[in-house]
Motif scaffolding. Structure first.
Motif, mmCIF file in Angstrom:
data_model
loop_
_atom_site.group_PDB
_atom_site.id
_atom_site.type_symbol
_atom_site.label_atom_id
_atom_site.label_comp_id
_atom_site.label_asym_id
_atom_site.label_seq_id
_atom_site.Cartn_x
_atom_site.Cartn_y
_atom_site.Cartn_z
ATOM 1 N N GLU A 90 0.851 -1.183 0.000
ATOM 2 C CA GLU A 90 0.000 0.000 0.000
ATOM 3 C C GLU A 90 0.889 1.236 0.000
ATOM 4 N N LEU A 91 0.622 2.152 -0.897
ATOM 5 C CA LEU A 91 1.342 3.415 -0.952
ATOM 6 C C LEU A 91 0.544 4.438 -0.151
ATOM 7 N N ARG A 104 8.655 7.774 -0.896
ATOM 8 C CA ARG A 104 7.403 7.049 -0.705
ATOM 9 C C ARG A 104 7.295 6.534 0.724
ATOM 10 N N GLY A 163 5.113 3.608 2.631
ATOM 11 C CA GLY A 163 4.260 2.485 2.277
ATOM 12 C C GLY A 163 4.094 1.488 3.393
ATOM 13 N N HIS A 221 3.155 0.911 -7.915
ATOM 14 C CA HIS A 221 2.293 0.150 -7.008
ATOM 15 C C HIS A 221 2.976 -1.095 -6.447
ATOM 16 N N LYS A 222 4.299 -1.197 -6.692
ATOM 17 C CA LYS A 222 5.025 -2.363 -6.189
ATOM 18 C C LYS A 222 6.265 -1.910 -5.415
#
Length: 393
Positions: A5-6, A14, A16, A256-257
Motif C-alpha cells: 500500500e502506498l 514514498r 508504504g 504500485h510495487k
C-alpha cells in the motif's frame, strides 16, 4: 502472499506498508543482515526490541550449512533461528560472484547456471535458477529473490593478472543483464511450479549503463513480479556512479510495487535512496563496522578505538535510546570509555554492544524518515539530518 500500500509521497520519496505472510513491514525500512541465520552478535529479542521488522538470510550459505534437510526439519528458517517476523533471502547470485574473486576463476557461468567449488568442503556444485527457487521454498522466506548474475564494475584479465583488467564494457554488461533476464523467467516458472506461497522479486541489472538498466527494467516488468530490486551497485564503483544509478532507476519501476536497493549503504546512502523512490534497504555495514569499532551516531561517525575516548563518560550517542546508550526503563547505558576498554581488550561484549547500537541507529533512522513522510516534512527532515551528521561527535 504480498500486499503493498502506498500511503504518502514527497517528490519521489514514498511511505508504504508491505503485508507479508509473517507480518506487516512499514516502509521505507532497513533490513538487518543475517547471512547464516543470525544477525552477528545480536539476539532476535534485541532486534525486535529495537523495532526491526524484517531481516535477511542467505540462500547460498544456508544451502551449504546447515543444509536443506535441517531446514525441512524445522519447517523453514523462521523457527530454526527463532525469528517470528518476515525474512527476505538473497538468491545466492552475489555470493557466487564474490567467490569467483576478481578474475572469476573460482566459478564457471553458463546458460544453465553457475558451477563452483564449495568453500566449505570443496564439493563441486551447480546453482541454477531452479535450484535457487527450490532452496528458498524450503527456507520459506517471505520475499524470495530471483537468481541473477551480479555484473562487476571492474573485470580483471586472466592474462594480465591481479594488476590488469578493465572496466566492464557495455557489451559485457548487456550480455550479463540479458542472462539475468532469462534466468528471471526461469525463476518465475519454477517458483510457480513449486506453488511457493510467498513473494518473488526480480532484480534490475545493467551495470553503470542507464540504457541497459531501462532494458532490464522493461523485461522484468513484463514478467510481472510482485516487487523489484536494484542490484549490481556497491560492487566497487565510485560513489558518484552508484548515486547516478540510484537517481536513474528506482522511480522508473512500477509505483504500485515495492522497490529494494540491494547492499546499500551508509546513512547518507539510505536517505538518498529514499529521496529517489526506494522502499527497502539492507547492508552489512552496521554490524561489520561495529566489529571494527566504527559507530554511527546522529552527529557523525565515531571510531571508538581512538585514544581520546579512553576516559569519555558519555554514551555513544546522547540522543539514542538503544540498550548500549541507555534504553528507556534502564538506569544507564555504557560509556564510550567502557566501549573503548572492551575493544582494546578484545572482549566480545564490545562488538555486541556496538552492533546493537549501529542497528538501532539504522532502524530508528528509517522510523524518523517514515514519521517525516507521514507529517509531510521529509525535505525539512532531510536538511536537518545532513546538518546533524556534519556537526561531528
Amino acid at each position: 502472499m504480498l500486499r503493498f500500500e502506498l500511503l504518502a509521497t514527497a517528490g519521489r520519496a514514498r511511505r508504504g506498508r508491505l503485508t507479508l505472510n509473517h507480518g506487516v513491514v512499514e516502509t521505507p525500512v532497513f533490513m538487518p543482515v543475517g547471512t547464516y541465520g543470525t544477525v552477528k552478535g545480536v539476539m532476535p529479542q534485541s532486534l525486535e526490541a529495537m523495532g526491526a521488522e524484517i531481516i535477511l538470510g542467505n540462500t547460498f550459505h544456508l544451502w551449504l550449512r546447515p543444509g536443506l534437510d535441517v531446514m525441512r526439519q524445522f519447517g523453514g528458517l523462521h523457527r530454526f533461528e527463532g525469528w517470528r517476523r518476515p525474512i527476505l533471502t538473497d538468491s545466492g547470485g552475489f555470493q557466487v560472484w564474490s567467490l569467483g574473486g576478481a578474475d572469476g576463476r573460482g566459478r564457471r557461468i553458463s546458460e544453465e547456471g553457475v558451477r563452483f567449488a564449495s568453500p566449505v568442503n570443496g564439493d563441486k556444485l551447480l546453482l541454477t535458477p531452479e535450484v535457487s527457487m527450490q532452496i528458498q521454498t524450503v527456507l520459506n522466506s517471505d520475499i524470495v529473490m530471483q537468481f541473477d548474475e551480479c555484473t562487476p564494475y571492474f573485470v580483471t584479465s586472466h592474462a594480465a593478472g591481479a594488476d590488469g583488467g578493465h572496466l566492464t564494457t557495455e557489451a559485457e554488461a548487456r550480455a550479463s543483464m540479458e542472462l539475468s533476464l532469462r534466468w528471471a523467467a526461469r525463476c518465475r516458472d519454477e517458483f510457480a511450479r513449486l506453488d511457493n506461497p510467498n513473494a518473488l522479486f526480480g532484480i534490475v541489472q545493467g551495470g553503470m549503463f542507464e540504457n541497459l538498466r531501462e532494458a532490464s527494467l522493461e523485461g522484468l516488468v513484463g514478467l510481472d513480479f510482485p516487487g523489484y530490486a536494484i542490484g549490481g551497485v556497491s560492487v566497487g564503483e565510485p560513489k558518484a556512479e552508484m548515486q547516478r544509478i540510484v537517481e536513474h532507476t528506482p522511480h522508473r519501476l512500477p509505483a504500485h510495487k515495492p522497490r529494494y536497493l540491494m547492499g546499500v549503504g551508509t546513512p547518507e546512502d539510505l536517505v538518498h535512496g529514499v529521496a529517489n523512490g526506494v522502499d527497502l534497504f539492507d547492508c552489512v555495514m552496521p554490524t561489520r563496522n561495529a566489529r571494527n569499532g566504527h559507530l554511527f551516531t546522529r552527529y557523525g561517525d565515531l571510531k571508538i578505538r581512538n585514544a581520546r575516548f579512553k576516559t569519555d563518560e558519555r554514551p555513544i550517542d546522547e540522543s539514542c535510546a538503544c540498550a548500549a546508550c541507555g534504553a528507556a526503563g534502564t538506569s544507564t547505558g555504557f560509556s564510550r570509555a567502557y566501549l573503548h576498554h572492551l575493544d582494546r581488550c578484545e572482549e566480545m561484549l564490545g562488538p555486541m554492544l556496538a552492533s546493537i547500537h549501529n542497528l538501532h541507529y539504522y532502524v530508528n533512522l528509517m522510523r524518523e524518515v517514515r514519521e517525516a513522510l507521514d507529517a509531510g516534512r521529509f525535505e525539512a527532515w532531510r536538511g536537518q539530518f545532513a546538518r546533524d551528521r556534519a556537526r561531528g561527535v
